[in-house]
Design a protein around this motif. Structure first.
Motif: not given
Lengths: 256, 421
Positions: A200-204, A210-214, A218-231
């Motif tokens: 999705s492109h839609n942050m809302n 979501s439970d996690r966000i990946a 540019l073709g690399r996995m920047a981060a895979q985090v729990k949704t509750s841990d990030v803003t």
């Protein structure tokens, strides 16, 4: 959290001289919605097509439930329980809901189509997803609204004992109420024990279900985090620059 | 459905079970009205067309509405209906076969040469003609599906090439007569009245039985079934239709006391069997389902794992094979094959039959029955105008206008259903 359902390690994929995916790692857990985000051209679609077996991977490991598997074509992926719901839905307008859900995998008794069984299974699947908006499963798909069509496409993916359902921008073309319906359905899939990947492109939307966000950059996995841990803004930074504070790619990687 | 069940939302949900037709008969009729207004008119235009034509022509020429002319109508409709049935398959994919007319001519020529020139038995001739049709269909289908040439161009080339092939087969245009009794009887002989009644009864009983079994199976599984009034109406309707038709056809048509002329034309059960077989294929088999899917959304069909190329090729094969059957009937009717068999307006009539019956030119919508209904409409126009004594000039113009009308109904209903979704 136990074994992830899907685990990718060090995936590389090039189209000729252009390397689209570099050393990508990606995990998806059952019962969770994993949002896959990234700017246009970050490699989301390519990654999904690699998972779905449409593109073969150049190198890297593909593990389902901890075991390494080889996925060379869409049929392999389907046999491991991977189903993709595409943005353009791929439904036949002139067929009804049951016919679409079983298209290409019709139930037969002898050479005759077993319509009652298909109709029952379709109804059960929709009921199991608490879909209330569809009047009759014998309605032509042409007569459905955008949200209902999305629902049918998702139900079609769920019908096949799938374990991992990948949704490519399921709310992109929908209004507010219909988006809400589809997001509820996405949540319910995960609550039913499926692993769900939501592009999705839609942050809302992403933060709503979501439970996690990946985040791909540019073709690399920047981060895979729990949704509750990030803003919100951290995710946006990950998408746009590949890093956010301590999260994300280290300097030399980001410069690529 | 995945087996995991700990679903907090699943509390007693049976929501996807469609609302039963609570409105009863009235609700059913209202639903039908809605479908018609939404652009899904089914057989309605063809049936209305038949009624109007019957009224107009029998007012102009009372001989239009006689048992003799009714039997003539059915035999005249034979080749057109069968050609239209084949074209339905190609039209369902959103393709066109312009060569089907002359393909039927080529197959008829093969039949005539096998029977008359070489003296083979009738079944060898028929098999050779149909095999020729299959080969033609394979060739057309290959060029459309594998090479990727638009069907319009492929079959336009076929139109010309097959016209030449007929001339070549018939030695630059000599006429070969067909004398085989079995072939001749198809379009020129009639069943004994008792056989007519027997087949009619069998048709009605068979239809009633399949309807009842289907509905009972659905009820038993708790699926919404048709109202019994609707089922009864259908069965009684068919029984009345078949009964009246057989009764009229079993009347004495001969004005000459020396020989008798009565019974259902033999071509009628031939068409009946073809209708049954192809309807079964389209409605009850995965192959038929896939034809609709490819016609509705080729990309979706491909992603669903359907072998799209194979489906497209087989539709052309079916179309050309049915064109061969149509050619056999045409040869039977004329008792000969000449370079114009399957030529001039035969193809136009075939396409018009399918489209007037309700098959869409845009693909994805149509039934084999459409060709029967539309073929009868077309034949009524040809036959009626012949009785009224209009020249060919008027016939061609009128038929062209009717085809355009049918195509407008098609385009209109398509717009209507797009707007109502």
């Amino acid at each position: 959290m136990g074994t992830p359902l899907l685990e990718l390690r060090g995936i590389n994929k090039s189209f000729g001289p252009v390397q689209v995916l570099r050393d990508v790692a990606f995990t998806v857990h059952p019962g969770e919605v994993t949002a896959l985000v990234g700017d246009n051209g970050a490699g989301k679609s390519t990654l999904v097509k690699c998972i779905g077996g449409i593109y073969p991977i150049d190198s890297g490991e593909y593990l389902m439930e901890g075991k390494q598997v080889h996925v060379h074509n869409p049929r392999d992926a389907a046999s491991h329980g991977v189903e993709i719901v595409y943005q353009d839905l791929a439904l036949c307008d002139n067929l009804d809901i049951v016919q679409n859900m079983f298209l290409g995998r019709e139930k037969k008794s002898g050479m005759i189509l077993d319509e009652p069984t298909m109709e029952q299974l379709a109804q059960q699947t929709l009921a199991g997803l608490s879909v209330r908006t569809v009047k009759s499963v014998r309605q032509q798909v042409a007569s459905l609204s955008g949200g209902q069509r999305q629902t049918v496409a998702i139900a079609k993916a769920v019908l096949w004992n799938s374990k991992l359902v990948i949704l490519d921008e399921p709310t992109a073309a929908l209004g507010v109420a219909q988006t809400q319906q589809v997001l509820e359905l996405v949540r319910r899939l995960a609550d039913n024990g499926l692993a769900v990947v939501l592009i999705s492109h839609n942050m809302n939307d992403v933060f709503a279900v979501s439970d996690r966000i990946a985040a791909l950059y540019l073709g690399r996995m920047a981060a895979q985090v729990k949704t509750s841990d990030v803003t919100h803004s951290q995710v946006v930074e990950l998408i746009t620059s590949g890093r956010s504070g301590t999260l994300g790619l280290v300097e030399e990687g980001a410069a690529a | 459905m995945s087996a995991t069940t700990t679903n907090p939302y699943e509390t007693g949900e049976k929501a996807a079970v469609p609302a039963k037709d609570d409105g009863g008969l009235w609700g059913y009729l209202r639903g039908y009205g809605q479908r018609v207004r939404g652009g899904d008119m089914g057989a309605l235009p063809a049936v209305l067309g038949m009624l109007v034509l019957t009224v107009v022509f029998s007012a102009a020429r009372p001989s239009f509405l006689t048992p003799l002319n009714f039997a003539n109508l059915l035999t005249q409709a034979g080749p057109i209906v069968v050609l239209g049935m084949g074209l339905v398959f190609v039209l369902l994919l959103g393709e066109i076969d312009l060569s089907a007319g002359f393909a039927s001519g080529v197959c008829a020529a093969v039949l005539a040469i096998m029977l008359t020139t070489h003296g083979f038995p009738w079944y060898v001739g028929v098999a050779a003609a149909i095999a020729t049709g299959v080969v033609i269909g394979l060739l057309l289908g290959f060029l459309v599906a594998k090479v990727g040439i638009p069907s319009f161009v492929v079959t336009l080339a076929g139109f010309l090439a097959f016209q030449g092939t007929v001339l070549w087969l018939l030695d630059e245009g000599t006429n070969i007569s067909v004398r085989n009794e079995v072939i001749i009887s198809l379009e020129n002989e009639f069943m004994p009245p008792a056989v007519g009644w027997g087949l009619g009864a069998l048709t009605v009983l068979g239809f009633a039985a399949t309807q009842l079994i289907q509905q009972r199976n659905r009820r038993r599984r708790g699926l919404p079934a048709l109202l019994w009034q609707v089922v009864t109406f259908r069965v009684v309707g068919l029984a009345v239709l078949v009964g009246v038709a057989v009764a009229v056809l079993n009347e004495e048509r001969s004005r000459n006391a020396l020989f008798s002329l009565k019974g259902v034309p033999i071509v009628v059960p031939v068409i009946g069997v073809l209708l049954l077989v192809w309807t079964f294929v389209l409605r009850r088999t995965a192959f038929g389902r896939h034809i609709y899917a490819v016609g509705g959304n080729r990309e979706a069909a491909r992603r669903a794992g359907i072998a799209v190329d194979r489906i497209r090729i087989s539709a052309f094969v079916i179309c050309s094979a049915m064109a061969a059957v149509s050619g056999i009937l045409a040869a039977s009717m004329a008792r000969s094959v000449d370079p114009n068999t399957g030529g001039s307006n035969v193809l136009l009539y075939g396409v018009a039959a399918a489209v007037i019956g309700g098959t869409s030119l845009f693909g994805g919508k149509g039934r084999v029955l459409d060709a029967v209904l539309g073929g009868l409409v077309i034949t009524m126009i040809i036959n009626g105008m012949g009785l009224v004594g209009w020249s060919s000039a008027y016939k061609y113009v009128a038929t062209g206008i009717v085809l355009l009308l049918a195509a407008s109904v098609d385009a209109f209903s398509r717009r209507r259903s797009a707007a109502s979704s």
